[in-house]
Design an enzyme around this catalytic site. Structure first.
Site, PDB file in Angstrom:
ATOM      1  N   LYS A   1       0.573   2.845  -2.638  1.00  0.00           N
ATOM      2  CA  LYS A   1      -0.356   4.439  -3.396  1.00  0.00           C
ATOM      3  C   LYS A   1      -0.309   5.669  -3.027  1.00  0.00           C
ATOM      4  O   LYS A   1      -0.344   6.506  -4.077  1.00  0.00           O
ATOM      5  CB  LYS A   1      -1.532   3.926  -1.941  1.00  0.00           C
TER       6      LYS A   1
ATOM      7  N   TYR B   1      -2.171  -2.320 -11.087  1.00  0.00           N
ATOM      8  CA  TYR B   1      -1.960  -2.176  -9.524  1.00  0.00           C
ATOM      9  C   TYR B   1      -1.060  -3.298  -9.112  1.00  0.00           C
ATOM     10  O   TYR B   1      -0.337  -2.609  -7.675  1.00  0.00           O
ATOM     11  CB  TYR B   1      -3.583  -2.260  -8.832  1.00  0.00           C
TER      12      TYR B   1
ATOM     13  N   VAL C   1       1.358  -3.724   3.807  1.00  0.00           N
ATOM     14  CA  VAL C   1       1.150  -4.817   4.785  1.00  0.00           C
ATOM     15  C   VAL C   1       2.341  -6.363   4.508  1.00  0.00           C
ATOM     16  O   VAL C   1       2.870  -6.570   4.864  1.00  0.00           O
ATOM     17  CB  VAL C   1      -0.421  -5.819   4.131  1.00  0.00           C
TER      18      VAL C   1
ATOM     19  N   SER D   1       0.814  -1.105   0.040  1.00  0.00           N
ATOM     20  CA  SER D   1      -0.295  -0.199   0.141  1.00  0.00           C
ATOM     21  C   SER D   1       0.713   1.101  -0.290  1.00  0.00           C
ATOM     22  O   SER D   1       0.534   1.880  -0.287  1.00  0.00           O
ATOM     23  CB  SER D   1      -0.837  -0.153   1.180  1.00  0.00           C
TER      24      SER D   1
ATOM     25  N   TYR E   1      -4.215   2.897   7.409  1.00  0.00           N
ATOM     26  CA  TYR E   1      -5.118   1.596   7.413  1.00  0.00           C
ATOM     27  C   TYR E   1      -6.136   2.807   8.487  1.00  0.00           C
ATOM     28  O   TYR E   1      -6.359   3.972   8.696  1.00  0.00           O
ATOM     29  CB  TYR E   1      -5.520   0.161   7.976  1.00  0.00           C
TER      30      TYR E   1
END
Lengths: 331, 331, 331, 331
Positions: free
Chosen positions: B80, B204, B274, B77, B256
């Site tokens: 992102k 992605y 993660v 992540s 998160y």
């Protein structure tokens, strides 16, 4: 358009009954202007929004047809009732009820959020898309053809002919159904599916794309009304318990998130599809003996102009009128 | 394991700073037992749960490294933040903010229901999966390789080398990510995606699978801390406005659904993955002059044992400790 | 209207700074037409929608005032920040963080559903109504007067005078706030409240009904910007840790469900109220030395015409303009 | 315990029917151990969890009683069916259906979030608390006594005596029902209530606290089964349309969020309460003539040990057994 009431046994027509139904269909045909044909599957937009037709078939063989009775249309969500029945017959009732709950949800048919909102252990019912796709994944067989074989066989036993897959609708559906793929992958993630997702979705889109007529729906409805038995021979086509559960689900969840209103105003187990079809099953009832169809009947309706909840708008109003006039409610 | 503090300019080491950080890493390494490595992507389970390492790089070139500093791990992540920056650089900030909102949600990173619950016009932020996939779909180019090219180029400009795609992780991710496909199809249905879903998801999964080290993360953090400018040359790597927005999003949505707690207890813009990595950017601040890194610093952390919200459990505690000791909070 | 920049220490005015702010206030006053005054509390509708005013107070005593600077207005949701601070001071930070989480929600301030949707153990943050009422229930004391006493005392220490309760607003609020009673009973059901609901709500409506001016808000903001210390004397008014957490919450949750956008476009910890007030705290920052207020400042804004999310519409745009011009962002 | 089957007309007893029912009650009494009495209203905890009793009254006067038939208990949610009927009689069916929808929700009876989640214009059905409180607010009259007068009168016409309010239960309910107050204030906020909230809730808590026996419930069920007509005299007690709608709602929403399962496994319109009572109405049906009660019957069940959905656990299993044995399903 050939119409008329025929008694399967005697061939007699009942003119007065026909006259009434013709008048009602004429009247409610104008109501098709209050709705519009489904747009989310491109090919469904080609339907004529002013179509309206109904077939009613009684246990004793009396039948009534009126309006646009010969248009073929695809089962769409009506297939959810058929595959649930087939899955129960193939896998057993208790097996299937362990895989999908039987609770109405109040949410739209394509809702996905209720799966995330609570720690559900299974989709809430077999008639929203999440539940229906789960049911389809339970059909035995490798390919979509193998999986659909018992569906076609059951339909053939009830209809007397093997209905055909409408390939154009199937392809349109397959190519446009992003929401169903979203739901499918979500179900995969939740470990709810029993088989490969691609095959499951291919099977699902095909089951939705089987061509029928309102005569066909009326025959299916008659078998369900008769607790799964052939009304002519008395032989079992669907086990009684399965036919009963199907009717319960049709009443509680059969008309999308207008199921409660349909139960209240019409009171008949029914399942609709976005093609504009409605399959209804009227069990026998103890009422005024002068009413028609007290021994139960099956009803097929077609009217592709839909109301905001996705049900045939004129079809629902026509059914409400008939159910009120003839006191068809199961309550 | 080679460790030590080097001044990029002078080469001097600052022993006392190193000693403190070594002690803290030793202490918090025991906390890795309170978490466990990610399981939803199979290959991530192979990580050593007791690993813990940190790199801090200051604007003036002072750096500290301690613990397991050489383990490569994938961005997950953390990517992102990178692709959001690249998309803003390629498509423009206002274009991107029209496609994805910047509101924290309080929901889990892989939530889909908030898209259905309210009539949202765009995903709620670029750091939950729905928003991140939407951002990835905005990258220009036909193939995933073309789309990732500016991502790799930006990384290369910041890191001094071109990082590599970890093919094993990519394939594991691609083959296990049913939830992301569910989200992707949902986004397609909502008409949020700007390009083909398969290519978008391939891109992605690849962006998530780029191998880095904590040194790399610290360098990225340093550039962000320095408002997008190269700390050595002063040249613009990322436009200041874009670097600022990235830091805002890292603070409000970067950890998160524990982002609020991280902001409260640590107070530094950070983005976790993660895989156990954390990228943190500490802007310069007016505080006690005797504190280290008052000119800002970038921090990279690796600790694959995760807490219940998906963040490195020992990594967060170590960052909290350091931020408190050195008063790194931006508030 | 008396305006001007005064240096608390030297009394010097800085004409150029004043001129800029006057121009900006004139410009953004026209934007008040894009919003409308709050209607859900009847008495708030009496405000003049074209009002717009701002006060900025720097650590060094320099201050700027412009526009409608003397209108009194009630704290409304701004009080949520004050009572959270007081509750932390009275009950301890860890006690309070055990009773209310610090996560932004993405939901409207008066949302109740997130409490039901997931098995939350506490309200999600102290700045939505559910969390704020929970915080108020934690204030010690029997009567609402006793509970509010430390609130008034804290305000008095910061403002130099004891603000007054606006009884008309309190009564209007009390008599119209059905949603807050719904939330209150829900919290009672969840066992989240520490004291009698009626007293809690009476206290809550009263804290919302304290009259202030933008000068007052700017002073409060200055103390928060200064980590809780009196900018003149350096004495502690609010413990540093508490002031910091308040600023974090203001940034992540302070502007209702537009908090993320405010952080992105303005980047300053701020708390708004439906009366049209905004309290902002700008910590000191390392930036261009020629910019004003690099030592930090407090800002009070008043503009009762609200945008769709409940924040002063012209006030937000004015703050965005100033923050951009003077680079006030904490990021 | 006096038991036996009496024919209201002839006085004859039917020993074999009695024997079966006695056996079944004995068997299912053991199942009470799988549940527990309601705890959220303190006084309900005083019930004996091992109690189980049933009364069945047929149209022709045949009745069966077995088990703990003389325990008085309060209506609780069963009253929702009664007040909905009374409101329809007092205000008109279309008036009431404009104020409350008739869709099952899939949510718990005390859910509030569905009111916030979608832009509903009315509560989703009259049998969850939000809808039931709305219905109660539609009853004419100033005081709770005036509002309940037509409720008591209707009950008296059906039962032959005027039931009494259980003041202890009412007070316990009133003093413990925070969730209902939350719902009430939410409804007030939505402008769904037609009268003062306090009076509405007082009325609601009182309607829940009316003492009845299973004989009473069976008589109510018999009238509903008979479409609102007195089974002895044939006179109209409830208009047919209203009785029908009540039965539809009982089937779709009558057993909390287990309504779908009850419809599937039992197939009878029924309404339960947390006191452990169940009111069931079995319309006449065309089935095997040798079955008892083919002319329809009313059933009252009492078994205060509840399952996880709030329905009498042994009561449901007993009803399922009887419905299967005697084929009572309406489908």
């Amino acid at each position: 358009m050939v119409q008329g009431i025929v008694n399967w046994n005697t061939g007699e027509t009942q003119e007065w009954l026909q006259q009434y139904v013709d008048d009602w269909v004429s009247f409610y045909r104008k109501h098709t202007n209050d709705g519009s044909v489904a747009s989310y599957i491109p090919i469904l937009q080609e339907a004529d929004p002013n179509d309206l037709g109904i077939t009613i078939i009684g246990k004793n063989g009396v039948s009534v047809r009126s309006g646009d009775t010969h248009r073929p249309f695809t089962l769409q969500s009506i297939s959810k009732a058929i595959t649930f029945i087939v899955a129960c017959m193939e896998r057993g009732v208790s097996y299937m009820l362990n895989r999908v709950d039987v609770e109405p949800t109040g949410e739209a048919f394509n809702s996905i959020m209720h799966l995330e909102m609570k720690p559900v252990k299974k989709p809430l019912n077999p008639f929203n898309n999440a539940g229906a796709i789960t049911v389809t994944s339970s059909l035995p067989g490798e390919t979509s053809a193998e999986r659909l074989e018992p569906v076609f066989q059951l339909l053939e036993r009830m209809l007397g002919y093997r209905p055909r897959l409408n390939v154009d609708v199937y392809e349109s559906e397959r190519d446009s159904s992003t929401r169903n793929r979203a739901i499918g992958y979500y179900l995969l993630e939740m470990d709810f599916l029993e088989s490969d997702l691609d095959v499951t979705l291919e099977t699902y889109f095909k089951q939705c794309s089987i061509d029928v007529t309102i005569d066909d729906l009326a025959r299916l409805g008659m078998v369900l009304a008769n607790d799964g038995m052939d009304p002519k021979t008395g032989g079992e086509i669907i086990p009684r318990q399965v036919a009963r559960i199907a009717k319960v689900l049709m009443l509680t969840c059969g008309m999308y998130d207008a199921s409660g209103k349909f139960a209240t105003y019409v009171g008949i187990p029914a399942k609709s599809g976005v093609s504009g079809g409605i399959l209804a099953a009227v069990p026998p009832r103890v009422r005024d003996e002068t009413m028609p169809f007290t021994d139960g009947c099956g009803i097929g309706v077609y009217g592709p102009a839909l109301g905001e909840k996705g049900n045939s708008i004129a079809g629902i109003r026509l059914l409400r009128h008939i159910a009120t006039q003839w006191d068809l409610s199961i309550f």
